[in-house]
Motif scaffolding. Structure first.
Motif, PDB file in Angstrom:
ATOM      1  N   UNK A   1       6.295  13.488   0.619  1.00  0.00           N
ATOM      2  CA  UNK A   1       6.760  12.116   1.213  1.00  0.00           C
ATOM      3  C   UNK A   1       6.101  10.985   0.490  1.00  0.00           C
ATOM      4  N   UNK A   2       6.596   9.877  -0.019  1.00  0.00           N
ATOM      5  CA  UNK A   2       5.883   8.798  -0.393  1.00  0.00           C
ATOM      6  C   UNK A   2       6.055   7.630   0.628  1.00  0.00           C
ATOM      7  N   UNK A   3       5.277   7.075   1.267  1.00  0.00           N
ATOM      8  CA  UNK A   3       5.566   5.932   2.178  1.00  0.00           C
ATOM      9  C   UNK A   3       4.983   4.618   1.449  1.00  0.00           C
TER      10      UNK A   3
ATOM     11  N   UNK B   1       0.816  -1.018  -0.029  1.00  0.00           N
ATOM     12  CA  UNK B   1       0.220   0.062   0.163  1.00  0.00           C
ATOM     13  C   UNK B   1       0.988   0.896   0.054  1.00  0.00           C
ATOM     14  N   UNK B   2       0.315   2.333  -0.399  1.00  0.00           N
ATOM     15  CA  UNK B   2       1.114   3.744  -0.537  1.00  0.00           C
ATOM     16  C   UNK B   2       0.355   4.805  -0.425  1.00  0.00           C
ATOM     17  N   UNK B   3       1.024   5.830   0.352  1.00  0.00           N
ATOM     18  CA  UNK B   3       0.548   7.050   0.432  1.00  0.00           C
ATOM     19  C   UNK B   3       1.500   8.082   0.005  1.00  0.00           C
ATOM     20  N   UNK B   4       1.008   9.133  -0.671  1.00  0.00           N
ATOM     21  CA  UNK B   4       1.775  10.462  -1.069  1.00  0.00           C
ATOM     22  C   UNK B   4       1.381  11.605  -0.321  1.00  0.00           C
ATOM     23  N   UNK B   5       2.107  12.057   0.261  1.00  0.00           N
ATOM     24  CA  UNK B   5       1.510  13.463   1.182  1.00  0.00           C
ATOM     25  C   UNK B   5       2.454  14.494   1.105  1.00  0.00           C
ATOM     26  N   UNK B   6       1.829  15.742   0.970  1.00  0.00           N
ATOM     27  CA  UNK B   6       2.331  17.135   0.744  1.00  0.00           C
ATOM     28  C   UNK B   6       2.279  17.875   2.021  1.00  0.00           C
ATOM     29  N   UNK B   7       3.563  18.531   2.421  1.00  0.00           N
ATOM     30  CA  UNK B   7       3.719  19.039   3.894  1.00  0.00           C
ATOM     31  C   UNK B   7       4.018  20.409   3.484  1.00  0.00           C
TER      32      UNK B   7
END
Length: 334
Positions: free
Chosen positions: A168-170, A142-148
């Motif tokens: 950041x991609x986890x 599974x994957x998330x891409x988050x903007x900070x």
């Protein structure tokens, strides 16, 4: 418009608290990790420094659980420095200057290299500072891409990771919920630049004790700040900057040792002193740095004029200003 935005808001509320909590727990509920990372950092700077236009450098870390008594263990290596915490004592070794710093206590200071820490950083960020860009599953992962949003470094350009707007991609294993990889981009001058990515994450039952021992050569020089005279102790940042350069110009090592803890930096300034101080500006404070940066302009023996900012901080025992960076050696990567 409201209907278009609502699914994203609902998705964010569902993903960040629930999914990332599970990933952080499973990733952090281990005895130890070995992490190999490629990062755009600069020699002569600490691990969090981002050199957007620089090459990728290898950063390697061995970390034992920082949340368990007695405070965990850590070793972090990059080409020009090693950081070690053995559970009782912290040691930093800077290979380019052949010098080291040692003090009692400490901890897993660079917990940003603990994989669960990467998850918690985005999980715990204020909702106004984080935006979910992508989320999905594919097979076993599974994957998330988050903007900070970054912390402002104005009026200066950003240099450290938390100062940049970043993504950041986890990627994690669906079955174990453990993190498999991380990639990070920053936004700079309108470009999206990859600044860090994992090469390997290994979850280990234990790390051999010898990894947390640092054997130094007999001729290593120890970083230490000499007690200051009353005159130096009460100097303002601008006064300390002028005193620093003037001591270099007259070859006054004793005064430099009250203003700078690094023997290698003192050696450099004595060997390459300015011949003229052209200007000392007013200190600049930013939200992201605990000290100040003092603009200066000096002329070198070669005739070259250097215009830069001397970083000073006063979180030492005497609470007086000392050198923390910004000499022209950092401009030419010495």
């Amino acid at each position: 418009a409201a209907l278009a935005v609502l699914p994203r808001l609902l998705l964010r509320r569902a993903v960040l608290p629930d999914v990332l909590d599970a990933v952080a727990y499973a990733t952090g509920n281990v005895e130890a990790v070995h992490v190999v990372l490629s990062a755009r950092t600069r020699e002569g700077e600490d691990f969090a420094y981002v050199q957007v236009d620089g090459p990728m450098q290898r950063v390697e870390a061995w970390l034992e659980n920082p949340h368990r008594e007695p405070f965990g263990h850590a070793r972090i290596d990059k080409r020009d420095r090693v950081y070690v915490f053995d559970g009782r004592q912290t040691m930093r070794y800077f290979s380019r200057g052949g010098e080291a710093l040692r003090f009692e206590g400490g901890g897993v200071e660079a917990e940003a290299l603990w994989p669960a820490g990467w998850v918690q950083l985005v999980r715990n960020a204020a909702s106004s500072a984080v935006e979910l860009r992508a989320h999905g599953e594919g097979g076993d992962t599974a994957r998330v891409l988050l903007f900070e949003k970054g912390v402002s470094s104005a009026p200066l350009e950003p240099h450290f990771l938390h100062e940049f707007d970043r993504e950041t991609e986890l990627l994690w294993d669906v079955r174990t919920q453990r993190l498999l990889s991380m990639r990070r981009w920053v936004r700079h001058a309108g470009e999206r630049v990859l600044v860090a990515e994992t090469e390997r994450i290994e979850y280990l039952p234990a790390i051999p004790d010898q990894e947390f021992r640092l054997d130094l050569a007999d001729d290593v020089r120890w970083i230490t700040l000499r007690p200051a005279s009353p005159e130096i102790a009460r100097m303002t940042p601008s006064q300390a900057t002028r005193a620093f350069f003037e001591a270099g110009m007259r070859g006054d090592r004793a005064v430099l040792q009250m203003l700078c803890s690094s023997p290698a930096v003192i050696d450099f300034l004595l060997a390459n002193p300015p011949v003229e101080i052209l200007a000392i500006g007013e200190p600049i404070r930013t939200a992201s740095y605990p000290g100040v940066r003092v603009p200066y302009q000096v002329r070198l023996r070669s005739g070259r004029v250097v215009e830069h900012r001397l970083a000073l901080r006063n979180d030492n025992e005497q609470q007086r200003w000392e050198w923390d960076g910004g000499l022209w050696l950092s401009l030419i990567h010495i």
